[in-house]
Design a protein around this motif. Structure first.
Motif, mmCIF file in Angstrom:
data_model
loop_
_atom_site.group_PDB
_atom_site.id
_atom_site.type_symbol
_atom_site.label_atom_id
_atom_site.label_comp_id
_atom_site.label_asym_id
_atom_site.label_seq_id
_atom_site.Cartn_x
_atom_site.Cartn_y
_atom_site.Cartn_z
ATOM 1 N N UNK A 58 0.841 -1.197 0.000
ATOM 2 C CA UNK A 58 0.000 0.000 0.000
ATOM 3 C C UNK A 58 0.875 1.245 0.000
ATOM 4 N N UNK A 59 0.266 2.367 -0.299
ATOM 5 C CA UNK A 59 1.009 3.618 -0.406
ATOM 6 C C UNK A 59 1.340 4.195 0.973
ATOM 7 N N UNK A 60 2.325 5.085 1.037
ATOM 8 C CA UNK A 60 2.668 5.800 2.261
ATOM 9 C C UNK A 60 3.510 5.024 3.243
ATOM 10 N N UNK A 61 4.105 3.889 2.827
ATOM 11 C CA UNK A 61 4.902 3.057 3.729
ATOM 12 C C UNK A 61 6.391 3.211 3.440
ATOM 13 N N UNK A 62 7.200 2.913 4.453
ATOM 14 C CA UNK A 62 8.643 2.843 4.306
ATOM 15 C C UNK A 62 9.072 1.418 4.619
ATOM 16 N N UNK A 63 9.901 0.842 3.782
ATOM 17 C CA UNK A 63 10.285 -0.560 3.968
ATOM 18 C C UNK A 63 11.158 -0.724 5.209
ATOM 19 N N UNK A 64 11.268 -1.959 5.690
ATOM 20 C CA UNK A 64 12.024 -2.249 6.897
ATOM 21 C C UNK A 64 13.490 -1.895 6.782
ATOM 22 N N UNK A 65 14.081 -2.131 5.611
ATOM 23 C CA UNK A 65 15.499 -1.825 5.432
ATOM 24 C C UNK A 65 15.762 -0.334 5.572
ATOM 25 N N UNK A 66 14.900 0.505 4.994
ATOM 26 C CA UNK A 66 15.091 1.952 5.086
ATOM 27 C C UNK A 66 14.822 2.466 6.499
ATOM 28 N N UNK A 67 13.917 1.783 7.231
ATOM 29 C CA UNK A 67 13.668 2.167 8.614
ATOM 30 C C UNK A 67 14.859 1.832 9.497
ATOM 31 N N UNK A 68 15.515 0.691 9.220
ATOM 32 C CA UNK A 68 16.668 0.286 10.017
ATOM 33 C C UNK A 68 17.879 1.162 9.724
ATOM 34 N N UNK A 69 18.092 1.458 8.448
ATOM 35 C CA UNK A 69 19.234 2.284 8.055
ATOM 36 C C UNK A 69 18.808 3.157 6.890
ATOM 37 N N UNK A 70 18.599 4.426 7.170
ATOM 38 C CA UNK A 70 18.127 5.342 6.143
ATOM 39 C C UNK A 70 19.183 5.501 5.055
ATOM 40 N N UNK A 71 18.817 5.342 3.785
ATOM 41 C CA UNK A 71 19.805 5.465 2.710
ATOM 42 C C UNK A 71 20.299 6.901 2.560
ATOM 43 N N UNK A 72 21.447 7.045 1.929
ATOM 44 C CA UNK A 72 22.040 8.366 1.742
ATOM 45 C C UNK A 72 21.302 9.172 0.673
ATOM 46 N N UNK A 73 20.622 8.498 -0.251
ATOM 47 C CA UNK A 73 19.850 9.222 -1.263
ATOM 48 C C UNK A 73 18.490 9.602 -0.695
ATOM 49 N N UNK A 74 17.886 10.654 -1.244
ATOM 50 C CA UNK A 74 16.633 11.186 -0.704
ATOM 51 C C UNK A 74 15.405 10.518 -1.282
ATOM 52 N N UNK A 75 15.403 10.260 -2.593
ATOM 53 C CA UNK A 75 14.207 9.736 -3.247
ATOM 54 C C UNK A 75 14.602 8.981 -4.509
ATOM 55 N N UNK A 76 13.816 7.951 -4.814
ATOM 56 C CA UNK A 76 14.006 7.187 -6.053
ATOM 57 C C UNK A 76 12.786 7.412 -6.935
ATOM 58 N N UNK A 77 13.030 7.790 -8.180
ATOM 59 C CA UNK A 77 11.946 7.918 -9.155
ATOM 60 C C UNK A 77 12.121 6.812 -10.184
ATOM 61 N N UNK A 78 11.160 5.916 -10.263
ATOM 62 C CA UNK A 78 11.243 4.760 -11.144
ATOM 63 C C UNK A 78 9.829 4.402 -11.606
#
Length: 244
Positions: A58-78
């Motif tokens: 569903x929309x508006x979620x952050x995956x577990x990996x990003x919650x554990x360690x926030x990536x250095x990039x801000x956003x992915x457009x794909x």
């Protein structure tokens, strides 16, 4: 499915208003060499992680990996999931030199990015293609990420710098490695060109497929440590989490 790529009619005129669809060979009704039906059949991404674009239920979620360690990039457009027929199109562009397929995907990605800009996404100061190791560049003859970045730069009227990022360490191919293996594989693999102007700038990395995000994260870390204000990622397709 009507999106089966064909082996013929790979040469076309980009300035024509109508031309054969590269996927089904029917005449198109758009300025791009893809018909409306085949474009609708592409595996559009849908709901995804707000940081790394991992497909989510569903929309508006952050995956577990990003919650554990926030990536250095801000956003992915794909725009797409790495699924048929996009996976076949990317593979033929990347490994078989079918450049018209890559340019078609770049045009559609550019269209998606333009819509994101109109909706409020910050335009970057520069597009940066993910660098390719010299040995792999000699073998393949071209860097597919640099080709994508050049096409996007032309379409979006953005500057592109193919020399700011360097791949200084030859590493084994990332395919087949898990997330931790990819991170280990990329340690000290990249560097900035001498005299690179990075401080305070907003960059967007351009690549074909985002898998674990290890390459994008390593490059974003390098840029952020050098003073970059923001780093985004633009790519053609996003793989799902293994097992999904």
């Amino acid at each position: 499915m009507r999106c089966q790529p064909q082996s013929t009619h790979q040469v076309y005129i980009w300035l024509k208003n109508t031309q054969p669809c590269l996927l089904c060979d029917e005449m198109t009704d758009t300025s791009f060499p893809i018909c409306t039906g085949c474009e609708a059949d592409l595996p559009w991404l849908g709901d995804h992680c707000e940081r790394c674009a991992l497909p989510m239920p569903m929309a508006g979620l952050t995956c577990g990996q990003c919650l554990r360690r926030s990536p250095a990039f801000s956003e992915v457009v794909v725009p797409w999931r790495y699924d048929f027929p996009v996976d076949a199109l990317v593979t033929r562009f990347k490994h078989s030199g079918k450049w018209p397929l890559g340019r078609l995907l770049a045009q559609l990605l550019g269209q998606s990015l333009q819509q994101h800009f109109e909706d409020g996404l910050q335009r970057p100061d520069y597009l940066l293609p993910v660098p390719l190791a010299r040995k792999r560049l000699r073998q393949r003859g071209y860097n597919q990420s640099e080709m994508l970045a050049r096409w996007l730069a032309e379409q979006l009227a953005l500057p592109m710098d193919p020399r700011l990022l360097l791949r200084v360490l030859e590493t084994p191919a990332q395919q087949g490695l898990d997330a931790k293996g990819r991170q280990r594989n990329l340690r000290k693999a990249f560097a900035l060109a001498e005299g690179a102007q990075v401080v305070g700038k907003h960059f967007a990395l351009v690549d074909d497929v985002l898998t674990t995000g290890a390459t994008a994260n390593a490059l974003a870390q390098l840029l952020k440590k050098a003073g970059a204000r923001r780093v985004d990622v633009y790519c053609l397709a996003r793989t799902p989490k293994p097992g999904d």
